[in-house]
Design a protein around this motif. Structure first.
Motif, PDB file in Angstrom:
ATOM      1  N   THR A  29      -0.486   2.277   7.228  1.00 45.62           N
ATOM      2  CA  THR A  29      -1.867   2.404   6.761  1.00 45.62           C
ATOM      3  C   THR A  29      -2.247   3.838   6.448  1.00 45.62           C
ATOM      4  OG1 THR A  29      -2.531   0.445   8.011  1.00 45.62           O
ATOM      5  CG2 THR A  29      -4.269   1.969   7.368  1.00 45.62           C
ATOM      6  N   ILE A  30      -1.863   4.770   7.310  1.00 48.08           N
ATOM      7  CA  ILE A  30      -2.280   6.167   7.130  1.00 48.08           C
ATOM      8  C   ILE A  30      -1.763   6.742   5.801  1.00 48.08           C
ATOM      9  CG2 ILE A  30      -2.021   8.517   8.043  1.00 48.08           C
ATOM     10  CD1 ILE A  30      -2.250   7.264  10.859  1.00 48.08           C
ATOM     11  N   PRO A  31      -0.466   6.615   5.463  1.00 48.71           N
ATOM     12  CA  PRO A  31      -0.048   7.147   4.160  1.00 48.71           C
ATOM     13  C   PRO A  31      -0.690   6.406   2.981  1.00 48.71           C
ATOM     14  CG  PRO A  31       1.773   6.002   5.240  1.00 48.71           C
ATOM     15  CD  PRO A  31       0.691   6.148   6.251  1.00 48.71           C
ATOM     16  N   THR A  32      -1.066   5.127   3.166  1.00 50.78           N
ATOM     17  CA  THR A  32      -1.757   4.418   2.089  1.00 50.78           C
ATOM     18  C   THR A  32      -3.165   4.966   1.900  1.00 50.78           C
ATOM     19  OG1 THR A  32      -0.493   2.426   2.657  1.00 50.78           O
ATOM     20  CG2 THR A  32      -2.347   2.137   1.177  1.00 50.78           C
ATOM     21  N   ILE A  33      -3.815   5.355   2.996  1.00 55.26           N
ATOM     22  CA  ILE A  33      -5.111   6.032   2.898  1.00 55.26           C
ATOM     23  C   ILE A  33      -4.962   7.341   2.127  1.00 55.26           C
ATOM     24  CG2 ILE A  33      -6.864   7.262   4.245  1.00 55.26           C
ATOM     25  CD1 ILE A  33      -6.468   5.105   6.417  1.00 55.26           C
ATOM     26  N   HIS A  34      -3.916   8.085   2.445  1.00 58.52           N
ATOM     27  CA  HIS A  34      -3.666   9.335   1.726  1.00 58.52           C
ATOM     28  C   HIS A  34      -3.401   9.069   0.244  1.00 58.52           C
ATOM     29  CE1 HIS A  34      -2.255  11.169   5.799  1.00 58.52           C
ATOM     30  NE2 HIS A  34      -3.557  11.245   5.658  1.00 58.52           N
ATOM     31  N   LEU A  35      -2.693   7.987  -0.039  1.00 64.84           N
ATOM     32  CA  LEU A  35      -2.438   7.603  -1.432  1.00 64.84           C
ATOM     33  C   LEU A  35      -3.759   7.290  -2.139  1.00 64.84           C
ATOM     34  CD1 LEU A  35      -0.227   7.021  -3.550  1.00 64.84           C
ATOM     35  CD2 LEU A  35      -0.147   4.680  -2.684  1.00 64.84           C
ATOM     36  N   ALA A  36      -4.663   6.606  -1.445  1.00 60.71           N
ATOM     37  CA  ALA A  36      -5.978   6.307  -2.023  1.00 60.71           C
ATOM     38  C   ALA A  36      -6.721   7.589  -2.378  1.00 60.71           C
ATOM     39  CB  ALA A  36      -6.803   5.475  -1.028  1.00 60.71           C
ATOM     40  N   LEU A  37      -6.658   8.571  -1.490  1.00 57.07           N
ATOM     41  CA  LEU A  37      -7.335   9.846  -1.757  1.00 57.07           C
ATOM     42  C   LEU A  37      -6.764  10.523  -2.996  1.00 57.07           C
ATOM     43  CD1 LEU A  37      -7.591  11.228   1.905  1.00 57.07           C
ATOM     44  CD2 LEU A  37      -9.430  10.237   0.522  1.00 57.07           C
ATOM     45  N   LEU A  38      -5.448  10.434  -3.169  1.00 57.74           N
ATOM     46  CA  LEU A  38      -4.832  11.036  -4.352  1.00 57.74           C
ATOM     47  C   LEU A  38      -5.241  10.310  -5.634  1.00 57.74           C
ATOM     48  CD1 LEU A  38      -1.194  11.862  -3.154  1.00 57.74           C
ATOM     49  CD2 LEU A  38      -3.027  13.470  -3.707  1.00 57.74           C
ATOM     50  N   LEU A  40      -7.987   8.674  -6.121  1.00 55.03           N
ATOM     51  CA  LEU A  40      -9.379   9.051  -6.365  1.00 55.03           C
ATOM     52  C   LEU A  40      -9.473  10.444  -6.973  1.00 55.03           C
ATOM     53  CD1 LEU A  40     -10.900   7.679  -3.044  1.00 55.03           C
ATOM     54  CD2 LEU A  40     -11.439   6.835  -5.334  1.00 55.03           C
ATOM     55  N   ARG A  41      -8.648  11.341  -6.480  1.00 56.07           N
ATOM     56  CA  ARG A  41      -8.648  12.713  -6.994  1.00 56.07           C
ATOM     57  C   ARG A  41      -8.220  12.761  -8.453  1.00 56.07           C
ATOM     58  NH1 ARG A  41      -5.657  16.338  -2.889  1.00 56.07           N
ATOM     59  NH2 ARG A  41      -7.310  15.401  -1.627  1.00 56.07           N
ATOM     60  N   HIS A  42      -7.432  11.787  -8.869  1.00 55.73           N
ATOM     61  CA  HIS A  42      -6.990  11.717 -10.263  1.00 55.73           C
ATOM     62  C   HIS A  42      -7.921  10.867 -11.123  1.00 55.73           C
ATOM     63  CE1 HIS A  42      -2.907  13.655 -10.428  1.00 55.73           C
ATOM     64  NE2 HIS A  42      -3.116  13.647  -9.123  1.00 55.73           N
ATOM     65  N   GLY A  43      -9.101  10.555 -10.616  1.00 49.70           N
ATOM     66  CA  GLY A  43     -10.115   9.899 -11.427  1.00 49.70           C
ATOM     67  C   GLY A  43     -10.070   8.386 -11.435  1.00 49.70           C
ATOM     68  N   ALA A  44      -9.266   7.765 -10.575  1.00 47.49           N
ATOM     69  CA  ALA A  44      -9.169   6.305 -10.540  1.00 47.49           C
ATOM     70  C   ALA A  44     -10.239   5.719  -9.624  1.00 47.49           C
ATOM     71  CB  ALA A  44      -7.785   5.875 -10.065  1.00 47.49           C
ATOM     72  N   LYS A  45     -10.533   4.437  -9.849  1.00 47.63           N
ATOM     73  CA  LYS A  45     -11.348   3.661  -8.920  1.00 47.63           C
ATOM     74  C   LYS A  45     -10.389   2.943  -7.972  1.00 47.63           C
ATOM     75  CE  LYS A  45     -14.861   2.808 -12.452  1.00 47.63           C
ATOM     76  NZ  LYS A  45     -15.522   1.773 -13.272  1.00 47.63           N
ATOM     77  N   VAL A  46     -10.740   2.881  -6.705  1.00 45.24           N
ATOM     78  CA  VAL A  46      -9.835   2.320  -5.700  1.00 45.24           C
ATOM     79  C   VAL A  46     -10.529   1.219  -4.915  1.00 45.24           C
ATOM     80  CG1 VAL A  46      -8.625   2.799  -3.538  1.00 45.24           C
ATOM     81  CG2 VAL A  46      -8.420   4.394  -5.463  1.00 45.24           C
ATOM     82  N   THR A  47      -9.852   0.087  -4.790  1.00 42.89           N
ATOM     83  CA  THR A  47     -10.251  -0.959  -3.850  1.00 42.89           C
ATOM     84  C   THR A  47      -9.170  -1.044  -2.773  1.00 42.89           C
ATOM     85  OG1 THR A  47     -11.501  -2.245  -5.472  1.00 42.89           O
ATOM     86  CG2 THR A  47     -10.711  -3.407  -3.520  1.00 42.89           C
ATOM     87  N   PHE A  48      -9.582  -0.959  -1.515  1.00 46.36           N
ATOM     88  CA  PHE A  48      -8.658  -0.903  -0.383  1.00 46.36           C
ATOM     89  C   PHE A  48      -8.829  -2.174   0.436  1.00 46.36           C
ATOM     90  CE2 PHE A  48      -6.514   0.457   3.366  1.00 46.36           C
ATOM     91  CZ  PHE A  48      -5.766   1.586   3.042  1.00 46.36           C
ATOM     92  N   LEU A  49      -7.753  -2.959   0.581  1.00 47.38           N
ATOM     93  CA  LEU A  49      -7.807  -4.188   1.359  1.00 47.38           C
ATOM     94  C   LEU A  49      -7.364  -3.930   2.796  1.00 47.38           C
ATOM     95  CD1 LEU A  49      -6.357  -6.913  -1.047  1.00 47.38           C
ATOM     96  CD2 LEU A  49      -8.671  -5.993  -0.889  1.00 47.38           C
ATOM     97  N   THR A  50      -8.078  -4.538   3.732  1.00 45.99           N
ATOM     98  CA  THR A  50      -7.723  -4.418   5.138  1.00 45.99           C
ATOM     99  C   THR A  50      -8.161  -5.688   5.858  1.00 45.99           C
ATOM    100  OG1 THR A  50      -7.889  -3.001   7.100  1.00 45.99           O
ATOM    101  CG2 THR A  50      -9.867  -3.218   5.745  1.00 45.99           C
ATOM    102  N   THR A  51      -8.184  -5.663   7.171  1.00 48.41           N
ATOM    103  CA  THR A  51      -8.634  -6.809   7.967  1.00 48.41           C
ATOM    104  C   THR A  51      -9.803  -6.360   8.839  1.00 48.41           C
ATOM    105  OG1 THR A  51      -7.146  -6.371   9.822  1.00 48.41           O
ATOM    106  CG2 THR A  51      -6.280  -7.721   8.007  1.00 48.41           C
TER     107      THR A  51
END
Length: 627
Positions: A29-38, A40-51
């Motif tokens: 999960t932690i590296p996927t969170i970091h991936l989400a931040l990257l 976002l930094r590149h201008g993408a919209k992010v939807t993050f699935l969890t429980t």
């Protein structure tokens, strides 16, 4: 299921929308969170699935971002208590496989989310969630697999699991074997948890990754250039090195209260000395006998140390009293990056989980590698023999995961912290740490890879629209037959056979061939002097002619391409992005792009069967499997 956006979206419709779905373990999960931040930094919209039980951790980590967080119900699993939705909460490691095997029960809810969300450009799902590939194919969404390990481990697993599946089972425990392309690296079965690596579950996950549009790796080309070059030349799918991902989240500038973290206060008292940080991750199970030897080694080494132990691990009070002043034992959760970033920490005794390895390298702290399971022995090879930023603990039998005696640990601890080999790896980790930081900076290798991944995937995402133009509007091709009937679904051999025969021999093929003759002629005339595209390129043309005027040849798509209805300019038809796809002399299998090339080959004249996948550069496997 519930959803929320952590802050307001900027409303930009041009931004790609990326779906992220990690496996329910902190190390995933932690590296996927970091991936989400990257992203976002590149201008993408992010939807993050969890429980639901993991939501608070995700929400806190992505606060102050535009990421949208969506909950999926976690299935009830026999033997696993309600509310346990992450592997670090499992009461026993024996429940790990039942936990992992339960995730396909989430597929119906996952697909409901895919229907409900705005258009998804592509999804990045955990390697352990291979079933998401079926859903991605059903909905025509490109899927990239995210593996939490490095490229070297990817190379080894691909060879042993998919290409030589019997090797581990048929090899004796002390027998040495090697990868045929890397004979200098010696392996034994002791490097692997055979029951996991040879399980059908593991085979299925790697197989799903091989059929995905790419795999994202938490590494950088500077760490392992040889393995990356080999993989992207000889293996599939393409590996995108976007790391080290931990650098996506800078250490907070605000100092955390020393009263809340007494170990940080203790480290502050050691600024003039060197401290060894000891931690084996949240999943490691250290036996009582091995723990006793660790105490002997640390006590007799004479070095300062900070040792993080599990909540259930018992240490006699006499030990802590004997090492008081130069050693501290912590049973709480710690911010590992903050500890590694402290100026007094000069060494890290680690289990070699890949997240820990990358964090240590980025903090420029050398590693004393003590692998305990999973991919950790392979990571230790990278640390010690390839990147050369650490030493290996001394085991009784010399094997990678053998028992470690106190006197052997004492020797290697002293060597790392005080010896010549320690000085060598400390100098090396300084160099590699600098390279890692530059890789993720703007213009660095990982930054460029991220930009290129988004660019290629989003260009490829236009290809279904191009296919509509080819098949339904210009009418110069046929559409391949996919399993689910979606534009980008998986293509089986028999379906491809039918459409190839129809294109080359059938009546629909004859019709498309006749039509492409006409349109190809129109295309060539458009770029000739006096043609519509020529007029648009004429520097003397300072304004567009009135709509409907006879001079407005640039508006005559109706006559040149579509043959019925509609206005517009022929240059719009050729506008950008038609460069993908491979072509033959007699008939083309294009990837939705390549329209211009296909039409310009009208001397012969050829027509297209428009591919259903997102581009030969990203999803070659379907074409290769069926041709």
């Amino acid at each position: 299921m519930s959803s929320e956006s952590e802050s307001h979206d900027d409303g930009s419709s041009a931004s790609p929308h990326i779906l992220l779905f990690p496996f329910m373990a902190k190390g995933h999960t932690i590296p996927t969170i970091h991936l989400a931040l990257l992203f976002l930094r590149h201008g993408a919209k992010v939807t993050f699935l969890t429980t639901p039980a993991n939501r608070a951790f995700i929400s806190e980590s992505l606060s102050n971002t535009t990421a949208n967080i969506v909950d999926l119900p976690f299935p009830k699993v026999p033997g696993i208590p309600d509310g346990v939705e992450s592997t670090d909460k499992l009461p026993s490691r024996s429940l790990l496989l039942p936990f992992v095997a339960s995730t396909p029960l989430m597929q119906a809810d996952f697909e409901w989310v895919l229907k409900a969300l705005p258009t998804i450009s592509f999804m990045v799902t955990d390697m352990f969630l291979g079933w998401t590939l079926d859903s991605a194919s059903k909905f025509g969404i490109p899927r990239l697999s995210f593996c939490g390990w490095n490229v070297f481990t990817t190379v080894i697993y691909d060879h042993l699991v998919l290409k030589r599946p019997r090797l581990l089972l048929e090899t004796k425990s002390d027998e040495v074997f090697e990868h045929p392309n890397f004979p200098s690296i010696k392996l034994t079965t002791n490097h692997f948890e055979t029951h996991l690596v040879c399980s059908q579950f593991f085979v299925d996950q790697l197989d799903a990754t091989s059929k995905s549009c790419g795999t994202i790796v938490n590494s950088c080309s500077e760490f392992e250039p040889t393995f990356l070059e080999f993989w992207n030349k000889d293996c599939k799918p393409k590996a995108w090195c976007l790391g080290p991902l931990c650098l996506a989240e800078p250490l907070p500038r605000k100092l955390i209260s020393q009263e809340e973290q007494p170990w940080m206060k203790w480290l502050d008292t050691k600024k003039e000395t060197a401290v060894l940080y000891v931690a084996f991750g949240s999943q490691a199970e250290v036996t009582k006998e091995q723990s006793e030897e660790i105490k002997i080694g640390l006590e007799n080494s004479g070095v300062n140390f900070l040792w993080v132990v599990g909540n259930n691990e018992e240490l006699d009070e006499g030990f802590e009293e004997r090492v008081k002043g130069r050693g501290i034992v912590v049973k709480d959760w710690v911010d590992q990056r903050r500890i590694l970033g402290h100026e007094s920490v000069k060494g890290f005794m680690s289990h070699c989980g890949w997240n820990s390895v990358t964090e240590s390298i980025c903090a420029k702290v050398p590693i004393l590698a003590w692998p305990m399971g999973a991919d950790q022995p392979l990571n230790a090879i990278i640390v010690v023999d390839e990147i050369k930023v650490g030493l290996l603990v001394e085991t009784c039998d010399g094997s990678m995961r053998g028992f470690v005696k106190g006197e052997g640990l004492e020797r290697t601890v002293r060597e790392l912290m005080e010896g010549e080999m320690g000085k060598t790896v400390r100098k090396r980790v300084e160099e590699v740490g600098e390279l890692a930081m530059k890789a993720v900076e703007e213009g660095g290798s990982s930054w460029i890879n991220m930009s290129e991944l988004i660019r290629q995937t989003c260009v490829a995402a236009d290809q279904p629209l191009n296919a509509i133009i080819v098949v339904d509007e210009i009418k110069v091709g046929l559409l391949v037959e996919t399993c689910y009937g979606s534009m980008r679904g998986f293509v089986k051999g028999e379906g491809l056979e039918r459409t190839v025969r129809e294109l080359m021999e059938g009546e629909m093929g004859k019709t498309a061939r006749k039509r492409v003759e006409e349109v190809g002629e129109s295309a060539m005339k458009a770029v000739e002097e006096g043609g519509s595209s020529w007029i648009n390129m004429n520097p003397e043309t300072n304004s567009l002619p009135e709509i409907g005027s006879e001079a407005s040849r640039s508006n005559k798509i109706k006559g040149e391409f579509f043959g019925d209805g509609g206005g517009g300019r022929s240059d719009d038809f050729f506008d950008g992005g038609f460069s993908d796809g491979g072509f033959s002399d007699d008939g083309d299998v294009a990837a939705g792009g390549g329209l211009l090339e296909s039409l310009e080959k009208s001397a012969g004249l050829t027509e297209s069967v428009v591919g259903s996948e997102i581009g030969l550069d990203l999803c070659e496997q379907n074409v290769h499997q069926v041709l």
